[in-house]
Design an enzyme around this catalytic site. Structure first.
Site, short mmCIF file in Angstrom:
data_model
loop_
_atom_site.label_atom_id
_atom_site.label_comp_id
_atom_site.label_asym_id
_atom_site.label_seq_id
_atom_site.Cartn_x
_atom_site.Cartn_y
_atom_site.Cartn_z
N ARG A 266 0.82 -1.20 0.00
CA ARG A 266 0.00 0.00 0.00
C ARG A 266 0.86 1.26 0.00
O ARG A 266 0.51 2.26 -0.60
CB ARG A 266 -0.84 -0.03 1.27
CG ARG A 266 -2.19 0.60 1.13
CD ARG A 266 -3.01 0.31 2.35
NE ARG A 266 -2.16 -0.15 3.46
CZ ARG A 266 -2.63 -0.59 4.61
NH1 ARG A 266 -3.90 -0.64 4.81
NH2 ARG A 266 -1.81 -0.98 5.59
N LYS B 120 7.01 -20.77 24.76
CA LYS B 120 7.85 -19.58 24.65
C LYS B 120 8.45 -19.24 26.00
O LYS B 120 7.94 -19.64 27.03
CB LYS B 120 7.01 -18.41 24.16
CG LYS B 120 6.35 -18.68 22.82
CD LYS B 120 6.38 -17.47 21.94
CE LYS B 120 5.78 -17.75 20.58
NZ LYS B 120 6.76 -18.22 19.60
N ASP C 20 4.95 -23.95 5.40
CA ASP C 20 5.21 -24.20 6.82
C ASP C 20 6.73 -24.26 6.87
O ASP C 20 7.33 -25.23 6.41
CB ASP C 20 4.61 -25.54 7.26
CG ASP C 20 4.84 -25.75 8.75
OD1 ASP C 20 5.99 -25.59 9.21
OD2 ASP C 20 3.88 -26.07 9.47
N HIS C 21 7.34 -23.21 7.42
CA HIS C 21 8.80 -23.11 7.23
C HIS C 21 9.55 -24.24 7.94
O HIS C 21 10.71 -24.49 7.64
CB HIS C 21 9.31 -21.72 7.61
CG HIS C 21 9.45 -21.48 9.08
ND1 HIS C 21 8.39 -21.16 9.88
CD2 HIS C 21 10.53 -21.51 9.90
CE1 HIS C 21 8.81 -21.01 11.12
NE2 HIS C 21 10.11 -21.22 11.17
N LYS D 79 13.37 -26.83 6.95
CA LYS D 79 14.59 -26.99 7.77
C LYS D 79 15.34 -28.24 7.32
O LYS D 79 14.74 -29.27 7.03
CB LYS D 79 14.22 -27.08 9.26
CG LYS D 79 13.67 -25.74 9.79
CD LYS D 79 13.51 -25.75 11.28
CE LYS D 79 12.76 -24.53 11.78
NZ LYS D 79 13.58 -23.35 12.02
N HIS E 35 3.50 -26.51 12.83
CA HIS E 35 4.88 -27.01 12.86
C HIS E 35 5.00 -28.38 13.54
O HIS E 35 5.60 -29.31 12.98
CB HIS E 35 5.80 -26.02 13.57
CG HIS E 35 5.79 -24.63 12.98
ND1 HIS E 35 5.66 -24.40 11.63
CD2 HIS E 35 5.90 -23.41 13.55
CE1 HIS E 35 5.69 -23.10 11.41
NE2 HIS E 35 5.84 -22.48 12.55
C1 BG6 Z 1 6.45 -19.17 13.70
C2 BG6 Z 1 5.62 -18.83 14.91
O1 BG6 Z 1 5.67 -19.85 12.76
O2 BG6 Z 1 7.54 -19.99 14.09
C3 BG6 Z 1 6.47 -18.14 15.95
O3 BG6 Z 1 4.55 -17.98 14.51
C4 BG6 Z 1 7.70 -18.96 16.27
O4 BG6 Z 1 5.71 -17.89 17.12
C5 BG6 Z 1 8.43 -19.37 15.00
O5 BG6 Z 1 8.54 -18.20 17.11
C6 BG6 Z 1 9.55 -20.35 15.32
O6 BG6 Z 1 10.33 -20.55 14.19
P1 BG6 Z 1 11.87 -20.99 14.31
O7 BG6 Z 1 12.28 -21.26 12.89
O8 BG6 Z 1 12.58 -19.84 14.93
O9 BG6 Z 1 11.88 -22.20 15.17
#
Ligand code: BG6
Length: 478
Positions: free
Chosen positions: A46, A326, A172-173, A177, A235
């Site tokens: 934006r 956390k 989903d990152h 990994k 995750h």
């Molecule tokens: C994210 C969450 O998807 O993954 C975060 O929203 C979290 O809350 C993060 O901290 C953790 O990712 P990584 O790669 O640092 O383990």
């Protein structure tokens, strides 16, 4: 291996995720020489900015989030010269003609939706309406993919109205990994483990994703989500799938995702006394959760531990203990496959319990360790000790392999290559919500309040009890 030329449009290109993850990842791949010369990255948001303004914003982001590579001025200049910026109105007409005019013909066009999910529909409509949807168009979406089953279904339907499933890349990152992929290599590339990978030989499995970070900067999102939606539904669920799934016939997107889906669908509902929720409270000079989110009555969990069961032939009777939280004592993501004791100890009662443990460490110090029992050297008699058989990738493969690409680097390049194996399919996401929803609904109907735990601790004591009741205990977080 260099990829084919592509255009990548980042909606939300000036946002936090773009600056922290997406652009630095693209930059590192650029430095690795993985791009052909005529790639184009277009920031679209934006904000009124021109190319120069966007480049200067990205240059700052690289200094902060890719500091090592950003020292190479030539590389930075080369990367910045590929960037363009178009101010775009997601829900209006502004900017779209210009954007369409920038894109090359006959090449991959990836549109990264790094925006709030309510904008997915308006963006998808406009991509189509302005003639930008071709066979080579790909859509990348980030989590959160919905906040429950209904919203995920409606997002899927919105995207499906404009694109085929094979054009949609749900990130989903965790799947990007390095060790997560190694998990598949270890399971399906070796004869050693698979015959033992079932309830006959595995006592239980522990999956821990512990974080030291809090929720600073994302308070309002997090207070509505909580650990269950933020981490467990995606995750940890993905890790569970990869550890528990049947061998796919081949390493191809649908074969892998079919097997993952079967795992999620075979999960039993989780019983209320098999779940522990926690919320961090002030300790070690750090403020408590409620203070951080500015909501003194918040009952959102920043920690969750649970015992899951997969009702299928392979896993019946083997519990899976999952926990994430956390502000814990250490950052550590690890899967522990806890094998059963030998059926009979020939060394007598004193030898103790020496079951094998296969630890798959995602971070930090990624690697795989198998704990095996040997005779303690030098001692008279048969004294047993457990020692690790270490498969630390960096040591085993040499210094040139010490830096594995960040998850986003791999995943974005997979989008460009058109490989969906490490992305979630729509039905997988829905199945994960279908398992998660009743858990959250149960908390709401019972007015459940999470248990307090100190910042810097290992989580609420009840999570230890969850294991203790079953005669087991968590492996250490540190
Ligand atoms: C994210 C969450 O998807 O993954 C975060 O929203 C979290 O809350 C993060 O901290 C953790 O990712 P990584 O790669 O640092 O383990």
């Amino acid at each position: 291996i260099p990829v084919d030329p592509f255009d990548l449009v980042i909606f939300g290109g000036t946002g936090d995720l773009a600056r922290r993850k997406i652009l630095p990842a693209l930059f590192r791949r650029f430095c690795a020489g993985q791009w052909p010369s005529d790639v184009q990255i277009v920031g679209a948001a934006r904000r009124t900015l021109d190319d120069t303004g966007f480049r200067s914003l990205v240059s700052d982001a690289l200094k902060e989030h890719a500091p090592k590579h950003a020292r190479d001025r030539v590389a930075v200049e080369g990367f910045l010269s590929r960037l363009r910026y178009v101010p775009v109105e997601a829900e209006g007409p502004q900017g779209w003609e210009e954007l369409a005019g920038l894109l090359g013909q006959n090449r991959v066009r990836a549109f990264y939706f790094s925006v709030a999910p309510r904008l997915f529909g308006p963006l998808a409509e406009r991509i189509e309406a302005f003639g930008m949807a071709t066979e080579k168009t790909r859509i990348v979406v980030e989590k959160p993919f919905g906040h429950d089953l209904d919203s995920a279904r409606s997002l899927n339907a919105t995207l499906a109205a404009h694109f085929d499933e094979n054009q949609i890349y749900r990130i989903d990152h965790y799947l990007g990994k390095e060790t997560v992929q190694n998990l598949m290599a270890v399971r399906f590339g070796n004869m050693l483990f698979e015959p033992l990978w079932n309830s006959q030989y595995v006592d239980h499995i522990q999956i821990t994703v512990a974080e030291t970070v809090g929720v600073d900067g994302r308070e309002s999102y997090y207070d509505r989500a909580g650990a269950m939606r933020d981490m467990m539904q995606n995750h940890l669920m993905q890790l569970l799938c990869l550890i528990a799934m049947e061998p796919p016939a081949k390493f191809d997107p649908d074969a892998v995702r079919d097997e993952k889906l079967k795992v999620i669908r075979a999960l039993d509902p989780v019983l209320p006394h098999h779940i522990v929720r926690g919320q961090f409270v002030a300790a070690e000079g750090l403020p408590g959760y409620r203070e951080v989110v500015g909501n003194p009555r918040s009952t959102t969990e920043s920690y969750v531990a649970l015992r899951a069961h997969i009702s299928n032939w392979r896993w019946a009777g083997t519990p899976f203990y999952l926990r994430t939280g956390k502000r814990l004592v250490a950052r550590s993501s690890v899967i522990n496959v806890m094998f059963k004791d030998a059926p009979h100890s020939i060394f007598g009662e004193d030898a103790g319990r020496h079951a094998n443990v296969l630890s798959i460490r995602l971070q930090p110090n990624e690697g795989i360790t198998l704990k095996v029992t040997i005779k303690e050297p030098g001692q008279g008699g048969m004294r047993l000790v457990d020692v690790p058989l270490d498969m630390s990738f960096a040591e085993a493969l040499g210094p040139e392999n010490q830096v594995s690409p960040d998850a986003y680097e791999r995943l974005i390049m997979d989008v460009v290559r058109g490989n969906q194996t490490l992305f979630m399919r729509g039905d997988e996401v829905e199945a994960a919500w279908a398992w998660t929803d009743p858990i959250i609904a149960g908390w709401q109907s019972r007015g459940d309040v999470p248990k307090p735990y100190d910042c810097g601790s290992t989580g609420p004591g009840d999570a230890e009890l969850l294991m203790k009741r079953d005669g087991r205990r968590w492996q250490g977080i540190k």
